[in-house]
Design a protein around this motif. Sequence first.
Motif, short mmCIF file in Angstrom:
data_model
loop_
_atom_site.label_atom_id
_atom_site.label_comp_id
_atom_site.label_asym_id
_atom_site.label_seq_id
_atom_site.Cartn_x
_atom_site.Cartn_y
_atom_site.Cartn_z
N VAL A 221 1.67 17.71 -22.44
CA VAL A 221 2.32 16.74 -21.55
C VAL A 221 1.24 15.78 -21.08
O VAL A 221 0.26 16.19 -20.47
CB VAL A 221 2.97 17.45 -20.34
N THR A 222 1.39 14.48 -21.36
CA THR A 222 0.36 13.50 -21.03
C THR A 222 0.86 12.54 -19.96
O THR A 222 1.91 11.89 -20.14
CB THR A 222 -0.06 12.70 -22.28
N TYR A 228 -1.83 17.82 -19.86
CA TYR A 228 -1.45 19.14 -19.35
C TYR A 228 -0.78 19.90 -20.48
O TYR A 228 -0.29 19.30 -21.44
CB TYR A 228 -0.48 18.99 -18.17
N TYR A 229 -0.71 21.22 -20.37
CA TYR A 229 -0.17 22.01 -21.47
C TYR A 229 0.78 23.09 -20.96
O TYR A 229 0.40 23.92 -20.12
CB TYR A 229 -1.31 22.66 -22.28
N VAL A 230 1.99 23.05 -21.48
CA VAL A 230 2.96 24.11 -21.21
C VAL A 230 2.63 25.28 -22.14
O VAL A 230 2.56 25.08 -23.36
CB VAL A 230 4.40 23.63 -21.46
N MET A 260 4.77 23.67 -12.48
CA MET A 260 5.99 23.81 -13.27
C MET A 260 7.00 22.74 -12.89
O MET A 260 7.71 22.20 -13.77
CB MET A 260 6.60 25.21 -13.08
N ASN A 261 7.07 22.40 -11.62
CA ASN A 261 7.99 21.36 -11.18
C ASN A 261 7.64 20.02 -11.83
O ASN A 261 8.51 19.25 -12.24
CB ASN A 261 7.95 21.24 -9.66
N LEU A 262 6.34 19.74 -11.94
CA LEU A 262 5.87 18.53 -12.62
C LEU A 262 6.34 18.52 -14.07
O LEU A 262 6.85 17.51 -14.58
CB LEU A 262 4.36 18.45 -12.53
N TYR A 263 6.15 19.66 -14.77
CA TYR A 263 6.56 19.74 -16.17
C TYR A 263 8.06 19.47 -16.32
O TYR A 263 8.49 18.75 -17.23
CB TYR A 263 6.25 21.12 -16.73
N LYS A 269 12.83 13.37 -17.99
CA LYS A 269 12.73 11.93 -18.26
C LYS A 269 12.28 11.60 -19.67
O LYS A 269 12.71 10.62 -20.26
CB LYS A 269 11.77 11.28 -17.25
N GLU A 270 11.38 12.41 -20.22
CA GLU A 270 10.73 12.05 -21.49
C GLU A 270 11.21 12.85 -22.71
O GLU A 270 11.11 12.36 -23.83
CB GLU A 270 9.21 12.22 -21.35
#
Length: 331
Positions: A221-222, A228-230, A260-263, A269-270
């Motif tokens: 996730v950029t 960032y990485y899930v 996690m909320n950010l992810y 959205k993406e």
Amino acid sequence: MEHYDLLLARVGELLEAGRREARQKINAALVETYWHIGRHIVEFEQQGEHTAQYGKQLLDLLSKDLKQRYGKGFSRSNIYQMRQLYLCYPKIQTLSGKLGWSVYCELLCVSEPLARSFYEKQCLVENWSVRELKRQINSGLFERLAISTDKKGVLALSNDGHQPTAPADLVKDPYVFEFLNLPERKQYSEKQLENQLVDKLAQFLLELGKGFAFIAQQYRVTLNNTHYYVDLLFYHRILKCFVLIDLKLGKVSHQDIGQMNLYLNYFKKEENTEGDHEPIGIVLVADKDEILVEYATGSISNQIFVSRYKTHLPDRKELARELALLLKEGD
């Protein structure tokens, strides 16, 4: 030649289908026969003083004589299971023609009727092998699912099996990763745990439950050139949504939940496309503070769950006690 190949393929399909149907009919007939044997044994035992001379030796005697007349398949334990089949399923109509004798032998080892009914339904829905059924029974799947619901939910679980219809239905607490064969006190990193789960993906998917499809490990996730990485990304075919899993070795922190909320916001959205429902986030931790989780997730609209994981089988007696207390509530 092309038409012949099609003919050959079709004949092969018919043969395989016929063999499957024949095996199923044979299995159904065998289970029904064993049920009737069990019924005759129980009815004989209920004759009271007329059968007192046989006493506890009845099954031994039957085993010896039946093996002499009909060969293998009539060990004392097998005859005992036939007797149990009748006692646990006194109405023959309640037996499924789709489950074989070896499956019923495992089901008969489950003494609690609610749990036995649940495992039977799951075998039918998910087509578990005997090995998979053993694993789920040993890991206390029914108890783990049951104690996370209410009394009405326990009865529904027993009657209908586990059919996920909402995000909360996907989540277990705890998850059990005994198939990794990790020593209980061994020190390992989050990365090592993650790699082990991916290496044994088939067992991991079985533990996650029905409907999960694996997509990626360390999904990037950029945001503003920051990566960032899930840890693990899945898609759930039934609920039609992404499921994000993050692994944490210690106790959960509010930062873990915030991450996690950010992810999840990013995925909404993406990554979501038409037809996708809102993503679900599961933070898997070695331990959790219920109060912290309550406050950290209190104002979050996203579906975030925090669950424990164990690398060894849970204490079945403790799970049974918790379930008994739950079922006693409201009596």
